[in-house]
Design a protein around this motif. Structure first.
Motif, short mmCIF file in Angstrom:
data_model
loop_
_atom_site.label_atom_id
_atom_site.label_comp_id
_atom_site.label_asym_id
_atom_site.label_seq_id
_atom_site.Cartn_x
_atom_site.Cartn_y
_atom_site.Cartn_z
N PRO A 31 -5.53 -4.51 -2.79
CA PRO A 31 -6.30 -5.68 -2.38
C PRO A 31 -6.59 -6.58 -3.64
O PRO A 31 -6.31 -7.70 -3.71
N PHE A 32 -6.81 -5.83 -4.79
CA PHE A 32 -7.44 -6.82 -6.04
C PHE A 32 -5.81 -7.22 -6.65
O PHE A 32 -6.04 -7.98 -7.32
N ALA A 33 -4.86 -6.47 -6.60
CA ALA A 33 -3.54 -7.18 -7.22
C ALA A 33 -3.32 -8.20 -6.32
O ALA A 33 -2.54 -9.03 -6.77
N LEU A 34 -3.40 -8.13 -5.03
CA LEU A 34 -3.09 -9.23 -4.25
C LEU A 34 -3.81 -10.73 -4.85
O LEU A 34 -3.26 -11.59 -4.53
N ILE A 35 -5.03 -10.52 -5.01
CA ILE A 35 -5.90 -11.60 -5.91
C ILE A 35 -5.13 -12.14 -6.75
O ILE A 35 -5.05 -13.58 -6.99
N LEU A 36 -4.46 -11.53 -7.60
CA LEU A 36 -3.68 -12.15 -8.64
C LEU A 36 -2.58 -12.90 -8.28
O LEU A 36 -2.32 -13.88 -9.05
N THR A 37 -2.17 -12.57 -7.07
CA THR A 37 -1.12 -13.66 -6.74
C THR A 37 -1.21 -14.46 -5.71
O THR A 37 -0.71 -15.67 -5.60
N ALA A 38 -2.48 -14.32 -4.86
CA ALA A 38 -2.86 -15.30 -3.76
C ALA A 38 -3.60 -16.33 -4.34
O ALA A 38 -3.63 -17.34 -3.59
N VAL A 60 4.01 -1.98 6.90
CA VAL A 60 4.40 -3.21 6.31
C VAL A 60 3.01 -3.94 6.06
O VAL A 60 2.06 -3.53 6.43
N TYR A 61 3.26 -4.89 5.04
CA TYR A 61 1.92 -5.42 4.20
C TYR A 61 2.23 -6.85 4.20
O TYR A 61 3.35 -7.45 4.23
N ARG A 62 1.14 -7.71 4.42
CA ARG A 62 1.19 -9.32 4.27
C ARG A 62 0.01 -9.62 3.46
O ARG A 62 -1.33 -8.99 3.66
N SER A 63 0.23 -10.64 2.79
CA SER A 63 -1.01 -11.28 2.10
C SER A 63 -1.78 -12.52 2.91
O SER A 63 -0.94 -13.03 4.15
N PHE A 81 -4.76 -19.37 8.54
CA PHE A 81 -4.20 -18.49 7.51
C PHE A 81 -2.69 -18.46 7.34
O PHE A 81 -2.14 -18.84 8.46
N THR A 82 -2.32 -18.39 6.19
CA THR A 82 -0.62 -18.04 5.92
C THR A 82 -0.36 -16.69 5.62
O THR A 82 -1.12 -16.17 4.54
N ALA A 83 0.38 -16.00 6.24
CA ALA A 83 0.67 -14.53 6.21
C ALA A 83 2.17 -14.66 5.55
O ALA A 83 3.28 -15.10 5.83
N LYS A 84 2.17 -14.02 4.49
CA LYS A 84 3.32 -13.74 3.81
C LYS A 84 3.38 -12.12 3.26
O LYS A 84 2.68 -11.51 3.02
N ALA A 85 4.88 -11.56 3.37
CA ALA A 85 5.09 -10.48 2.71
C ALA A 85 4.76 -10.29 1.36
O ALA A 85 4.75 -11.16 0.50
N ILE A 86 4.28 -9.00 1.29
CA ILE A 86 3.60 -8.52 -0.16
C ILE A 86 4.81 -8.08 -0.91
O ILE A 86 5.34 -7.05 -0.51
N PRO A 87 4.91 -8.30 -1.90
CA PRO A 87 6.08 -7.60 -2.95
C PRO A 87 5.97 -6.02 -2.95
O PRO A 87 4.64 -5.80 -3.14
N GLN A 88 7.01 -5.41 -2.92
CA GLN A 88 6.57 -3.84 -2.83
C GLN A 88 5.92 -3.27 -4.17
O GLN A 88 5.73 -2.21 -4.15
N ALA A 89 6.34 -4.01 -5.15
CA ALA A 89 5.64 -3.65 -6.52
C ALA A 89 4.20 -3.39 -6.55
O ALA A 89 3.42 -2.61 -7.06
N GLU A 90 3.57 -4.44 -5.69
CA GLU A 90 2.07 -4.36 -5.66
C GLU A 90 1.52 -3.43 -4.61
O GLU A 90 0.27 -3.04 -4.49
N VAL A 91 2.49 -3.15 -3.67
CA VAL A 91 2.01 -2.19 -2.78
C VAL A 91 1.99 -0.55 -3.30
O VAL A 91 1.20 0.15 -3.33
N ALA A 92 3.26 -0.50 -4.37
CA ALA A 92 3.14 0.76 -5.01
C ALA A 92 2.07 0.87 -5.79
O ALA A 92 1.34 2.11 -6.13
#
Length: 241
Positions: free
Chosen positions: A14-21, A117-120, A75-86
């Motif tokens: 979640p916090f990694a997501l903030i960096l890109t969202a 599967v993951y979405r921002s 809201f806009t839902a987009k796939a999260i890059p796998q590097a951020e999931v890992a």
């Protein structure tokens, strides 16, 4: 009103997501994010591989088809890059009883499953400060039920918080939520990250053997950190078909 990029460690999904969202301010934070993502890319997420397995008839590819995509309920839902999931895998709480919460923070479930599967989730309106993510996880149905049972117990057992990957969380409590899917549960975690107090909210819904987890944060109005119910409902309807 645009939110500035936060220089937070990209070790928790979640916090990694903030960096890109959030919108970007060039400089140190952007460099930190790139370096963190580069390091995370060395560890491949199970969700990145469509052949990673099948749970209760679902594969990663099939889950991806029913996950929210595009504009949904503001809201806009987009796939999260796998590097951020890992980046969120393998996190451990300092207290064993709090581990289900740490798993959720890392974008995982306990019990775990590689079929996910993951979405921002980013608001369409720039004045809306609530951002977040969601992920769908397929498990055997008994394990799916256990995910929510474990979370409920962890919230009860860890009201004063816990520590993980060098970060300290000081408060954990359950939240009211609508009755969604076969069962649903919501909780809130508060802590201090990068010298900033942060309140994050989670809504977890089980529909059959699929668990949908929604993470939200609103740094301007913490009480509005939960992902809105219409977004959650839209995803549950897609799962139930």
């Amino acid at each position: 009103m645009k939110l500035a990029r936060l220089a937070l460690p990209a070790v928790v999904l979640p916090f990694a997501l903030i960096l890109t969202a959030c919108s970007s301010d060039s400089g140190t934070a952007e460099k930190e994010n790139k370096n963190s993502n580069a390091a995370a890319s060395d560890s491949k997420s199970p969700a990145a591989d469509e052949k990673s397995g099948e749970k209760n008839g679902f594969t990663v590819k099939e889950l991806d088809k029913i996950a929210l995509t595009g504009k949904v309920e503001g809201f806009t839902a987009k796939a999260i890059p796998q590097a951020e999931v890992a980046a969120g895998q393998g996190m451990k709480a300092d207290k064993k009883e709090c581990q289900p919460l740490t798993a959720a923070m890392g974008g995982q479930t306990l019990p775990a499953s590689s079929v996910a599967v993951y979405r921002s989730l980013k608001p369409v309106e720039k004045t809306d400060a609530t951002i977040g993510s969601m992920w769908l996880t397929a498990l055997d149905e008994p394990d799916a039920k256990l995910v929510l049972k474990n979370l409920r117990k962890a919230v009860d057992d860890c009201p004063k918080g816990f520590e993980t990957v060098g970060l300290k969380y000081t408060s954990v409590k359950s939240l009211k939520t609508a009755e969604l899917g076969d069962e649903s549960y919501a909780f809130q975690i508060t802590g201090k990250i990068a010298d900033q107090n942060m309140t994050t909210s989670y809504t977890v819904v089980r529909e059959g053997a699929v668990v949908a987890t929604f993470y939200g944060i609103n740094m301007l109005t913490p009480k509005k950190s939960s992902i809105p119910e219409p977004v959650v409902t839209a995803q549950v309807k897609k799962i139930s078909g």
